[in-house]
Design a protein around this motif. Structure first.
Motif, PDB file in Angstrom:
ATOM      1  N   ALA A 243      14.291   4.920   0.854  1.00  0.00           N
ATOM      2  CA  ALA A 243      13.136   5.320   1.109  1.00  0.00           C
ATOM      3  C   ALA A 243      11.944   4.332   1.827  1.00  0.00           C
ATOM      4  O   ALA A 243      11.344   4.534   2.833  1.00  0.00           O
ATOM      5  N   CYS A 244      11.726   3.162   1.191  1.00  0.00           N
ATOM      6  CA  CYS A 244      10.989   2.304   1.638  1.00  0.00           C
ATOM      7  C   CYS A 244      11.338   1.767   3.012  1.00  0.00           C
ATOM      8  O   CYS A 244      10.604   1.402   3.673  1.00  0.00           O
ATOM      9  N   GLY A 245      12.818   1.409   3.194  1.00  0.00           N
ATOM     10  CA  GLY A 245      13.244   1.078   4.487  1.00  0.00           C
ATOM     11  C   GLY A 245      12.930   2.215   5.687  1.00  0.00           C
ATOM     12  O   GLY A 245      12.625   1.844   6.658  1.00  0.00           O
ATOM     13  N   LEU A 246      12.797   3.412   5.203  1.00  0.00           N
ATOM     14  CA  LEU A 246      12.676   4.620   6.208  1.00  0.00           C
ATOM     15  C   LEU A 246      11.181   4.468   6.691  1.00  0.00           C
ATOM     16  O   LEU A 246      10.953   4.505   7.817  1.00  0.00           O
ATOM     17  N   ILE A 247      10.206   4.146   5.737  1.00  0.00           N
ATOM     18  CA  ILE A 247       8.892   4.050   6.039  1.00  0.00           C
ATOM     19  C   ILE A 247       8.464   2.837   6.958  1.00  0.00           C
ATOM     20  O   ILE A 247       7.914   3.078   7.869  1.00  0.00           O
ATOM     21  N   ALA A 248       9.261   1.867   6.663  1.00  0.00           N
ATOM     22  CA  ALA A 248       9.157   0.591   7.561  1.00  0.00           C
ATOM     23  C   ALA A 248       9.565   1.123   9.147  1.00  0.00           C
ATOM     24  O   ALA A 248       9.171   0.696   9.957  1.00  0.00           O
ATOM     25  N   ARG A 249      10.552   1.877   9.029  1.00  0.00           N
ATOM     26  CA  ARG A 249      11.178   2.118  10.464  1.00  0.00           C
ATOM     27  C   ARG A 249      10.397   2.894  11.216  1.00  0.00           C
ATOM     28  O   ARG A 249      10.098   2.815  12.593  1.00  0.00           O
ATOM     29  N   ARG A 250       9.812   3.742  10.393  1.00  0.00           N
ATOM     30  CA  ARG A 250       8.952   4.794  11.066  1.00  0.00           C
ATOM     31  C   ARG A 250       7.424   4.327  11.511  1.00  0.00           C
ATOM     32  O   ARG A 250       6.892   5.028  12.206  1.00  0.00           O
TER      33      ARG A 250
ATOM     34  N   ALA B 225      22.282   4.281  -8.333  1.00  0.00           N
ATOM     35  CA  ALA B 225      22.135   5.077  -7.136  1.00  0.00           C
ATOM     36  C   ALA B 225      20.697   5.473  -6.777  1.00  0.00           C
ATOM     37  O   ALA B 225      20.388   5.474  -5.633  1.00  0.00           O
ATOM     38  N   LEU B 226      19.909   5.827  -7.837  1.00  0.00           N
ATOM     39  CA  LEU B 226      18.534   6.297  -7.556  1.00  0.00           C
ATOM     40  C   LEU B 226      17.628   5.158  -7.299  1.00  0.00           C
ATOM     41  O   LEU B 226      16.856   5.182  -6.331  1.00  0.00           O
ATOM     42  N   THR B 227      18.094   3.784  -7.726  1.00  0.00           N
ATOM     43  CA  THR B 227      17.397   2.513  -7.238  1.00  0.00           C
ATOM     44  C   THR B 227      17.742   2.338  -5.720  1.00  0.00           C
ATOM     45  O   THR B 227      16.667   2.100  -4.887  1.00  0.00           O
ATOM     46  N   ALA B 228      18.840   2.711  -5.348  1.00  0.00           N
ATOM     47  CA  ALA B 228      19.277   2.173  -4.002  1.00  0.00           C
ATOM     48  C   ALA B 228      18.805   3.251  -3.085  1.00  0.00           C
ATOM     49  O   ALA B 228      18.148   2.821  -2.240  1.00  0.00           O
ATOM     50  N   LEU B 229      18.354   4.441  -3.398  1.00  0.00           N
ATOM     51  CA  LEU B 229      17.860   5.593  -2.672  1.00  0.00           C
ATOM     52  C   LEU B 229      16.342   5.375  -2.408  1.00  0.00           C
ATOM     53  O   LEU B 229      15.760   5.474  -1.364  1.00  0.00           O
TER      54      LEU B 229
ATOM     55  N   LEU C 268      18.907   1.109   5.896  1.00  0.00           N
ATOM     56  CA  LEU C 268      19.346   2.362   5.598  1.00  0.00           C
ATOM     57  C   LEU C 268      20.835   2.615   5.492  1.00  0.00           C
ATOM     58  O   LEU C 268      21.369   3.381   4.583  1.00  0.00           O
ATOM     59  N   VAL C 269      21.588   2.068   6.194  1.00  0.00           N
ATOM     60  CA  VAL C 269      22.959   2.130   6.098  1.00  0.00           C
ATOM     61  C   VAL C 269      23.249   1.476   4.553  1.00  0.00           C
ATOM     62  O   VAL C 269      24.037   2.148   3.816  1.00  0.00           O
ATOM     63  N   GLY C 270      22.677   0.343   4.270  1.00  0.00           N
ATOM     64  CA  GLY C 270      22.962  -0.329   3.079  1.00  0.00           C
ATOM     65  C   GLY C 270      22.580   0.563   1.877  1.00  0.00           C
ATOM     66  O   GLY C 270      23.264   0.689   0.821  1.00  0.00           O
ATOM     67  N   ALA C 271      21.491   1.265   1.993  1.00  0.00           N
ATOM     68  CA  ALA C 271      21.068   2.121   0.842  1.00  0.00           C
ATOM     69  C   ALA C 271      21.980   3.325   0.646  1.00  0.00           C
ATOM     70  O   ALA C 271      22.231   3.422  -0.494  1.00  0.00           O
ATOM     71  N   CYS C 272      22.277   3.737   1.865  1.00  0.00           N
ATOM     72  CA  CYS C 272      23.435   5.045   1.712  1.00  0.00           C
ATOM     73  C   CYS C 272      24.763   4.591   0.945  1.00  0.00           C
ATOM     74  O   CYS C 272      25.266   5.210   0.252  1.00  0.00           O
ATOM     75  N   GLY C 273      25.040   3.207   1.464  1.00  0.00           N
ATOM     76  CA  GLY C 273      26.431   2.884   1.077  1.00  0.00           C
ATOM     77  C   GLY C 273      26.299   2.671  -0.354  1.00  0.00           C
ATOM     78  O   GLY C 273      27.090   2.643  -1.141  1.00  0.00           O
ATOM     79  N   ALA C 274      25.124   1.688  -0.720  1.00  0.00           N
ATOM     80  CA  ALA C 274      24.958   1.621  -1.959  1.00  0.00           C
ATOM     81  C   ALA C 274      24.938   2.828  -3.162  1.00  0.00           C
ATOM     82  O   ALA C 274      25.618   2.999  -4.295  1.00  0.00           O
TER      83      ALA C 274
ATOM     84  N   ALA D  55      30.521  -4.413   1.468  1.00  0.00           N
ATOM     85  CA  ALA D  55      30.276  -4.838   2.993  1.00  0.00           C
ATOM     86  C   ALA D  55      28.959  -4.200   3.370  1.00  0.00           C
ATOM     87  O   ALA D  55      28.202  -4.572   4.118  1.00  0.00           O
ATOM     88  N   ILE D  56      28.759  -2.883   2.903  1.00  0.00           N
ATOM     89  CA  ILE D  56      27.576  -2.126   3.342  1.00  0.00           C
ATOM     90  C   ILE D  56      26.542  -2.132   2.336  1.00  0.00           C
ATOM     91  O   ILE D  56      25.515  -2.529   2.749  1.00  0.00           O
ATOM     92  N   SER D  57      26.784  -2.100   1.017  1.00  0.00           N
ATOM     93  CA  SER D  57      25.882  -2.287   0.123  1.00  0.00           C
ATOM     94  C   SER D  57      25.207  -3.318   0.016  1.00  0.00           C
ATOM     95  O   SER D  57      23.924  -3.537  -0.211  1.00  0.00           O
ATOM     96  N   PHE D  58      25.779  -4.350   0.113  1.00  0.00           N
ATOM     97  CA  PHE D  58      25.381  -5.846   0.014  1.00  0.00           C
ATOM     98  C   PHE D  58      25.211  -6.379   1.390  1.00  0.00           C
ATOM     99  O   PHE D  58      24.062  -6.795   1.936  1.00  0.00           O
ATOM    100  N   GLY D  59      26.225  -6.496   2.140  1.00  0.00           N
ATOM    101  CA  GLY D  59      26.293  -7.135   3.303  1.00  0.00           C
ATOM    102  C   GLY D  59      25.468  -6.594   4.282  1.00  0.00           C
ATOM    103  O   GLY D  59      24.684  -7.311   4.988  1.00  0.00           O
TER     104      GLY D  59
END
Length: 417
Positions: free
Chosen positions: A403-410, A395-399, A304-310, A334-338
């Motif tokens: 969203a997919c990461g948020l589903i996995a987290r929940r 940016a929309l692709t990263a978001l 989620l951090v990576g997606a927001c940073g991207a 460092a955030i978007s990729f790392g």
């Protein structure tokens, strides 16, 4: 097996013997690990360095060699698309067999050796058709090297309680070194001979792979069918793979057109190279700090951090920022990729048993390759139409990946949460 033999196999005496054998095996393995752990980490670091030296030379200079061989831009584009198709063909059977036979190290060594032979064949080829065929065959080996290397490193490091980031950062250092060294050499070597730098790097990687020690045996060796079903039926795993591939694919516009955009804005080559190096340097810092990251930064949160940073990075790029602002945006690499990379690999390592590790890495590599290819194609069309405004789509692709990461987290059954 008959009923009597099955009963005998499950008798208390046999269970006791199996338990003793398992305990003895564990003690033997732990003593081996304790005796060799000091050598494993440096060898994996050298493996990453050799692998990324090859990438640092091939990515910028293989197209230059293709052009020197007389291929026009449209044909070069076709040749460069070959690894994506090869990834789809080679990864499923190779990674499944590596898991089924518990032979990650052996498969990695064979792939590295085959890549050497392949790159030599490419260098000796003349004409577009011959080069395309040779590179396609080479790509069948080269595309499996990264997921097998990641599998080998993660299994070995986790069994020793070592962090991934401080070892992986040597790959990032080596990418810069390989890129700069090849750039310097290209001033003295004819463009038609640049392929031999790639061959030399592949030989170095093959020799490095031969120094690797054995991994801990998998507890269970499964069939290819059970491997495929158990992973693809895991919804959290699938959503994390989708999240990672989308976030990483959002970098396609930057990889393909950032230098073009910056040149159009009047920047010279040294400034562009410095900006790229800043991004990799930021990535290196994150990898170095991996073992010191706060405990709450667990894998899905890192995604989620990576997606927001991207998303922040690409929105900033869409505004044609000034050079000073570009420095800050590049540090977001460092955030978007790392962060995305670390979060994904840590999730996969925690989610997939050791007997399915290579298969899981194969699925990740395939999904990322497909998403990156699609995003790269779309970036070209969008950049031609709206220029830097194409970053909004990234940016929309990263978001969408977030969203997919948020589903996995929940998902309540997420052990890597």
């Amino acid at each position: 097996m008959t009923h009597d033999s099955a009963s005998a196999a499950m008798s208390p005496m046999s269970v006791k013997k199996d338990g003793v054998a398992a305990l003895n095996w564990k003690k033997t393995w732990m003593s081996t690990v304790q005796g060799k752990s000091s050598g494993f980490v440096p060898r994996v670091a050298v493996l990453y360095a050799a692998l990324f030296i090859l990438l640092g030379i091939q990515m910028p200079f293989f197209p230059v060699w293709l052009e020197a061989k007389g291929l026009d831009p449209s044909v070069i584009g076709i040749v460069l698309a070959v690894p994506t198709l090869s990834r789809l063909i080679a990864l499923p059977p190779v990674t499944r067999e590596a898991d089924r036979r518990d032979a990650v190290r052996a498969c990695l060594i064979l792939a590295c050796l085959a890549a050497v032979v392949g790159y030599i064949a490419v260098g000796l080829s003349s004409g577009a058709v011959a080069i395309l065929i040779a590179f396609a065959a080479t790509s069948l080996a080269s595309t499996v090297m990264m997921p097998l290397s990641e599998t080998y490193a993660l299994r070995g490091l986790m069994s020793r309680g070592r962090a991934y980031g401080p070892v992986r950062l040597w790959g990032s250092f080596a990418f810069i070194a390989g890129n700069l060294a090849a750039g310097f050499a290209s001033d003295f070597i004819a463009a038609g001979d640049l392929i031999w730098l790639i061959v030399a790097a592949s030989v170095l990687l093959a020799l490095t792979s031969l120094t690797l020690g054995p991994l801990p045996p998998s507890a269970v060796v499964q069939t290819a069918v059970s491997l495929r079903q158990s992973l693809l039926r895991d919804r959290a795993f699938v959503y994390v793979i989708l999240a990672s591939s989308l976030i990483q694919a959002s970098h396609a516009m930057f990889y393909g057109f950032s230098a073009v955009q910056w040149r159009a804005n009047g920047m010279d080559g040294s400034v562009i190279a410095t900006l790229w190096a800043l991004g990799v340097a930021a990535e290196i810092v994150l990898f170095a700090l991996h073992s010191r990251l706060p405990p709450f930064l667990q894998p899905t949160l890192m995604l989620l951090v990576g997606a927001c940073g991207a998303a922040m990075r690409w929105i900033g790029m869409a505004l044609d920022p000034a050079p000073l602002a570009l420095v800050a945006l590049q540090l977001l690499h460092a955030i978007s990729f790392g962060a995305t990379h670390i979060g994904t690999l840590m999730f996969v390592a925690a989610r997939a048993p050791s007997s399915q590790a290579a298969t899981a890495q194969g699925y990740l590599a395939m999904a990322t390759g497909i998403a990156m290819a699609a995003s790269s194609a779309a970036s070209g069309v969008l950049y031609d139409a709206v220029g830097s405004g194409a970053y909004v789509a990234m940016a929309l692709t990263a978001l969408a990946g977030g969203a997919c990461g948020l589903i996995a987290r929940r998902m309540g059954n997420n052990p890597a949460r």
